[in-house]
Enzyme design. Structure first.
Site, PDB file in Angstrom:
ATOM      1  NE  ARG A  52      12.226 -46.863  -6.253  1.00 23.55           N
ATOM      2  CZ  ARG A  52      12.178 -45.890  -4.860  1.00 23.55           C
ATOM      3  NH1 ARG A  52      12.296 -46.283  -3.478  1.00 23.55           N
ATOM      4  NH2 ARG A  52      11.882 -44.414  -5.369  1.00 23.55           N
ATOM      5  CB  SER A  86       8.977 -43.414  -2.407  1.00 26.97           C
ATOM      6  OG  SER A  86       9.696 -43.181  -1.607  1.00 26.97           O
ATOM      7  CG  ASN A 146      10.930 -52.459  -9.094  1.00 29.12           C
ATOM      8  OD1 ASN A 146      11.830 -52.833 -10.881  1.00 29.12           O
ATOM      9  ND2 ASN A 146      10.618 -51.712  -9.124  1.00 29.12           N
TER      10      ASN A 146
END
Length: 288
Positions: free
Chosen positions: A228, A224, A232
């Protein structure tokens, strides 16, 4: 129209393609020649920029540390004050989040925050500048077609970089769990929780379910982190590329997006650091 669409599409694809190095039939090959090389392909631009920025971080902070220790009576400069504020900021977050005892966590958190921040910061460099320069160098000095020269300067927009960072966190999580709880305690944590009962027969039936849930929870934590950060920064880079192809409006739009993106750059570095501290604190907790 079709030619225009192809040009825009190829321009975007060129910016999203890493410079690759591999071995083909025992000899070193690059870029398009690596299309069938399989797993063992190095993204040399991501490696070069991430290692270079890591060295820059070490040099800058060592310089500040040496100056602080050698001339303690002198008034600290602006950069030294900034480094001290940053170290205190990271240290306060570590003290409030990590509940174990380890001399590694604070330096690790500082390294993660600054290194990830520097890699993210490369996203503010205009997207065409360094790739165009790399193409010029390839064409001028190596006789290459500039369109066959690739240069991605933001390491965190490469999933391989973020997964490598996440795997490092994963190894530390396992190491801290075994160090604090022992091998037997670590195995018990995976097999006897979250479902636990004093009935031996029922507990034996629950072991496979516990193992599945705990292993999934363990694996999803670092990945994760990777997804993430990658998601982004990749999205931010894509917007910069799209802004770069729209013509005269690109300068004001680039400035507006860059101002907003600075928040993303800092926030993602901070989130990666904080979640790493949290995961290592959870791994270090002796709950059993």
């Amino acid at each position: 129209m079709a030619a225009g669409e192809l040009t825009v599409s190829s321009h975007i694809q060129h910016h999203l393609t890493n410079a690759k190095m591999c071995t083909v039939d025992g000899s070193v090959a690059f870029n398009k020649a690596c299309s069938e090389a399989g797993f063992w392909v190095l993204h040399i631009d991501s490696l070069a920029w991430s290692i270079g920025l890591g060295i820059l971080f070490l040099w800058l902070f060592r310089k500040a540390a040496v100056k602080a220790s050698s001339d303690q009576l002198a008034v600290p400069g602006k950069f030294q004050c900034f480094v001290e504020i940053l170290i205190e900021f990271v240290e306060s977050n570590v003290k409030s989040t990590f509940h174990g005892k380890s001399k590694l966590i604070a330096p690790l958190a500082l390294t993660i925050f600054v290194w990830v921040f520097l890699m993210n910061l490369m996203d503010l460099v205009p997207v065409d500048v360094l790739p165009a320069f790399a193409g010029w160098v390839g064409a001028t000095f190596f006789g290459m077609d500039s369109h066959d020269v690739y240069m991605k300067i933001v390491p965190t927009t490469d999933i391989n970089t973020t997964v490598a960072l996440a795997l490092g966190v994963f190894v530390l999580m396992i190491g801290y769990s075994i160090k604090i709880k022992g091998v037997v305690g670590f195995i018990k944590e995976l097999t006897l929780h979250p479902f636990h009962t004093k009935n031996v027969f029922v507990q034996a039936l629950l072991v496979p379910f516990n193992l599945l849930l705990e292993v999934l929870a363990l694996i999803t934590k670092p990945f994760s982190l990777a997804l993430r950060l990658y998601g982004n920064l990749y999205a931010g880079e894509m917007i910069f590329i799209l802004i770069g192809i729209i013509g005269l409006l690109q300068l004001p739009l680039h400035f507006i997006w860059a101002v907003f993106h600075i928040l993303v750059i800092v926030l993602q570095a901070f989130v990666f650091m904080m979640l790493t501290i949290v995961y290592l604190s959870m791994a270090s907790a002796d709950n059993h």
